[in-house]
Design a protein around this motif. Structure first.
Motif, PDB file in Angstrom:
ATOM      1  N   ALA A  31     -48.225  -1.705 -87.478  1.00 38.61           N
ATOM      2  CA  ALA A  31     -49.279  -1.716 -88.493  1.00 38.61           C
ATOM      3  C   ALA A  31     -49.051  -2.925 -89.391  1.00 38.61           C
ATOM      4  O   ALA A  31     -48.116  -2.955 -90.190  1.00 38.61           O
ATOM      5  CB  ALA A  31     -49.263  -0.428 -89.303  1.00 38.61           C
ATOM      6  N   ASP A  32     -49.879  -3.924 -89.212  1.00 37.92           N
ATOM      7  CA  ASP A  32     -49.812  -5.169 -89.977  1.00 37.92           C
ATOM      8  C   ASP A  32     -50.419  -4.893 -91.345  1.00 37.92           C
ATOM      9  O   ASP A  32     -51.614  -4.613 -91.456  1.00 37.92           O
ATOM     10  CB  ASP A  32     -50.602  -6.224 -89.211  1.00 37.92           C
ATOM     11  CG  ASP A  32     -50.514  -7.619 -89.789  1.00 37.92           C
ATOM     12  OD1 ASP A  32     -50.147  -7.762 -90.973  1.00 37.92           O
ATOM     13  OD2 ASP A  32     -50.837  -8.562 -89.039  1.00 37.92           O
ATOM     14  N   VAL A  33     -49.595  -4.939 -92.398  1.00 35.40           N
ATOM     15  CA  VAL A  33     -50.078  -4.628 -93.742  1.00 35.40           C
ATOM     16  C   VAL A  33     -50.181  -5.878 -94.616  1.00 35.40           C
ATOM     17  O   VAL A  33     -50.047  -5.804 -95.827  1.00 35.40           O
ATOM     18  CB  VAL A  33     -49.226  -3.514 -94.423  1.00 35.40           C
ATOM     19  CG1 VAL A  33     -49.437  -2.184 -93.723  1.00 35.40           C
ATOM     20  CG2 VAL A  33     -47.751  -3.887 -94.479  1.00 35.40           C
ATOM     21  N   ALA A 110     -48.041   9.811 -88.548  1.00 39.38           N
ATOM     22  CA  ALA A 110     -47.637  11.137 -88.080  1.00 39.38           C
ATOM     23  C   ALA A 110     -47.967  11.325 -86.603  1.00 39.38           C
ATOM     24  O   ALA A 110     -47.338  12.138 -85.923  1.00 39.38           O
ATOM     25  CB  ALA A 110     -48.323  12.225 -88.914  1.00 39.38           C
ATOM     26  N   ALA A 111     -48.936  10.550 -86.111  1.00 39.69           N
ATOM     27  CA  ALA A 111     -49.396  10.704 -84.732  1.00 39.69           C
ATOM     28  C   ALA A 111     -48.605   9.857 -83.730  1.00 39.69           C
ATOM     29  O   ALA A 111     -48.561  10.200 -82.550  1.00 39.69           O
ATOM     30  CB  ALA A 111     -50.879  10.340 -84.636  1.00 39.69           C
ATOM     31  N   THR A 112     -48.000   8.763 -84.185  1.00 37.83           N
ATOM     32  CA  THR A 112     -47.300   7.857 -83.262  1.00 37.83           C
ATOM     33  C   THR A 112     -46.186   7.126 -84.003  1.00 37.83           C
ATOM     34  O   THR A 112     -46.332   6.845 -85.197  1.00 37.83           O
ATOM     35  CB  THR A 112     -48.287   6.845 -82.646  1.00 37.83           C
ATOM     36  OG1 THR A 112     -47.645   6.121 -81.607  1.00 37.83           O
ATOM     37  CG2 THR A 112     -48.836   5.869 -83.658  1.00 37.83           C
ATOM     38  N   PRO A 113     -45.077   6.822 -83.348  1.00 33.29           N
ATOM     39  CA  PRO A 113     -44.022   6.043 -83.997  1.00 33.29           C
ATOM     40  C   PRO A 113     -44.574   4.677 -84.431  1.00 33.29           C
ATOM     41  O   PRO A 113     -45.044   3.907 -83.601  1.00 33.29           O
ATOM     42  CB  PRO A 113     -42.948   5.908 -82.922  1.00 33.29           C
ATOM     43  CG  PRO A 113     -43.180   7.082 -82.014  1.00 33.29           C
ATOM     44  CD  PRO A 113     -44.673   7.258 -82.001  1.00 33.29           C
ATOM     45  N   LEU A 114     -44.536   4.409 -85.712  1.00 36.75           N
ATOM     46  CA  LEU A 114     -45.232   3.276 -86.305  1.00 36.75           C
ATOM     47  C   LEU A 114     -44.285   2.448 -87.150  1.00 36.75           C
ATOM     48  O   LEU A 114     -43.390   2.974 -87.803  1.00 36.75           O
ATOM     49  CB  LEU A 114     -46.372   3.825 -87.159  1.00 36.75           C
ATOM     50  CG  LEU A 114     -47.299   2.847 -87.825  1.00 36.75           C
ATOM     51  CD1 LEU A 114     -48.732   3.350 -87.697  1.00 36.75           C
ATOM     52  CD2 LEU A 114     -46.941   2.679 -89.275  1.00 36.75           C
ATOM     53  N   CYS A 115     -44.529   1.137 -87.164  1.00 37.12           N
ATOM     54  CA  CYS A 115     -43.746   0.209 -87.989  1.00 37.12           C
ATOM     55  C   CYS A 115     -44.691  -0.628 -88.830  1.00 37.12           C
ATOM     56  O   CYS A 115     -45.677  -1.163 -88.319  1.00 37.12           O
ATOM     57  CB  CYS A 115     -42.898  -0.694 -87.096  1.00 37.12           C
ATOM     58  SG  CYS A 115     -41.812  -1.812 -88.022  1.00 37.12           S
ATOM     59  N   LEU A 116     -44.402  -0.733 -90.129  1.00 37.75           N
ATOM     60  CA  LEU A 116     -45.154  -1.585 -91.038  1.00 37.75           C
ATOM     61  C   LEU A 116     -44.625  -3.006 -90.933  1.00 37.75           C
ATOM     62  O   LEU A 116     -43.410  -3.221 -90.939  1.00 37.75           O
ATOM     63  CB  LEU A 116     -44.983  -1.109 -92.480  1.00 37.75           C
ATOM     64  CG  LEU A 116     -45.331   0.340 -92.784  1.00 37.75           C
ATOM     65  CD1 LEU A 116     -45.002   0.664 -94.237  1.00 37.75           C
ATOM     66  CD2 LEU A 116     -46.781   0.620 -92.479  1.00 37.75           C
ATOM     67  N   LEU A 117     -45.514  -3.980 -90.873  1.00 35.05           N
ATOM     68  CA  LEU A 117     -45.124  -5.384 -90.763  1.00 35.05           C
ATOM     69  C   LEU A 117     -45.673  -6.205 -91.909  1.00 35.05           C
ATOM     70  O   LEU A 117     -46.834  -6.074 -92.277  1.00 35.05           O
ATOM     71  CB  LEU A 117     -45.669  -5.997 -89.464  1.00 35.05           C
ATOM     72  CG  LEU A 117     -45.518  -7.521 -89.391  1.00 35.05           C
ATOM     73  CD1 LEU A 117     -44.260  -7.882 -88.632  1.00 35.05           C
ATOM     74  CD2 LEU A 117     -46.729  -8.176 -88.781  1.00 35.05           C
ATOM     75  N   CYS A 118     -44.819  -7.063 -92.448  1.00 39.69           N
ATOM     76  CA  CYS A 118     -45.208  -8.113 -93.372  1.00 39.69           C
ATOM     77  C   CYS A 118     -44.257  -9.278 -93.122  1.00 39.69           C
ATOM     78  O   CYS A 118     -43.395  -9.205 -92.250  1.00 39.69           O
ATOM     79  CB  CYS A 118     -45.149  -7.617 -94.816  1.00 39.69           C
ATOM     80  SG  CYS A 118     -46.075  -8.696 -95.949  1.00 39.69           S
ATOM     81  N   PHE A 119     -44.388 -10.346 -93.877  1.00 37.42           N
ATOM     82  CA  PHE A 119     -43.548 -11.524 -93.654  1.00 37.42           C
ATOM     83  C   PHE A 119     -42.130 -11.363 -94.191  1.00 37.42           C
ATOM     84  O   PHE A 119     -41.161 -11.681 -93.506  1.00 37.42           O
ATOM     85  CB  PHE A 119     -44.188 -12.766 -94.285  1.00 37.42           C
ATOM     86  CG  PHE A 119     -43.297 -13.975 -94.233  1.00 37.42           C
ATOM     87  CD1 PHE A 119     -43.110 -14.655 -93.035  1.00 37.42           C
ATOM     88  CD2 PHE A 119     -42.616 -14.416 -95.353  1.00 37.42           C
ATOM     89  CE1 PHE A 119     -42.264 -15.758 -92.963  1.00 37.42           C
ATOM     90  CE2 PHE A 119     -41.779 -15.521 -95.296  1.00 37.42           C
ATOM     91  CZ  PHE A 119     -41.605 -16.189 -94.099  1.00 37.42           C
ATOM     92  N   GLU A 120     -41.994 -10.913 -95.415  1.00 43.66           N
ATOM     93  CA  GLU A 120     -40.700 -10.885 -96.112  1.00 43.66           C
ATOM     94  C   GLU A 120     -39.630 -10.155 -95.318  1.00 43.66           C
ATOM     95  O   GLU A 120     -39.801  -9.006 -94.948  1.00 43.66           O
ATOM     96  CB  GLU A 120     -40.838 -10.206 -97.477  1.00 43.66           C
ATOM     97  CG  GLU A 120     -41.698 -10.930 -98.459  1.00 43.66           C
ATOM     98  CD  GLU A 120     -41.125 -12.252 -98.912  1.00 43.66           C
ATOM     99  OE1 GLU A 120     -39.893 -12.412 -98.938  1.00 43.66           O
ATOM    100  OE2 GLU A 120     -41.925 -13.141 -99.233  1.00 43.66           O
TER     101      GLU A 120
END
Length: 145
Positions: A31-33, A110-120
């Motif tokens: 998940a690109d935030v 909650a539905a799928t293993p997810l990772c948040l992405l940002c630059f830092e």
């Protein structure tokens, strides 16, 4: 058992290494935030990143509404975590639209293993820390990759 969410900053990584880290952690979706999913770094603009992750067997979504406003990005670059937090909370996460976006993120995570992405690279000076804290309040265990 608590739900799990991951976070990662792509600073210092290439897209192949990123995909490997995500797969090794058991992540299925990135998940690109970032508010602006463009990058001067090769392979990390929205289209290129989504394509390379799909080739690696991972899903990609861009959650622009959870990105940091320009002033918050400037505070992060300056290493001012307190100012970043104030700007991000006031202008994004504590608004009605921000709460709706956070609710949607929680359902997705909650539905799928997810990772948040940002630059830092350092999550302590990135808005993903704030997102992770808000998700922790909803029962998610957080792991920074």
């Amino acid at each position: 058992m608590s739900k799990q969410i991951f976070t990662i900053g792509y600073e210092g990584l290439d897209s192949e290494r990123l995909a490997g880290i995500l797969r090794d952690a058991g992540v299925h979706m990135l998940a690109d935030v970032r508010a602006v999913a463009n990058s001067r770094k090769r392979g990390f603009s929205k289209g290129a990143l989504g394509a390379s992750l799909r080739e690696a067997g991972l899903d990609y979504t861009h959650l622009r509404s959870l990105g940091t406003p320009k002033a918050g990005r400037q505070a992060a670059r300056a290493g001012d975590a307190a100012l970043l937090r104030r700007i991000y909370c006031e202008e994004v996460i504590d608004t009605a639209a921000g709460q709706t976006a956070l609710d949607e993120l929680a359902v997705l995570a909650a539905a799928t293993p997810l990772c948040l992405l940002c630059f830092e690279r350092d999550p302590s000076i990135c808005h993903r820390r704030i997102l992770a804290e808000r998700l922790a309040e909803r029962g998610f265990a957080i792991q920074d990759l």
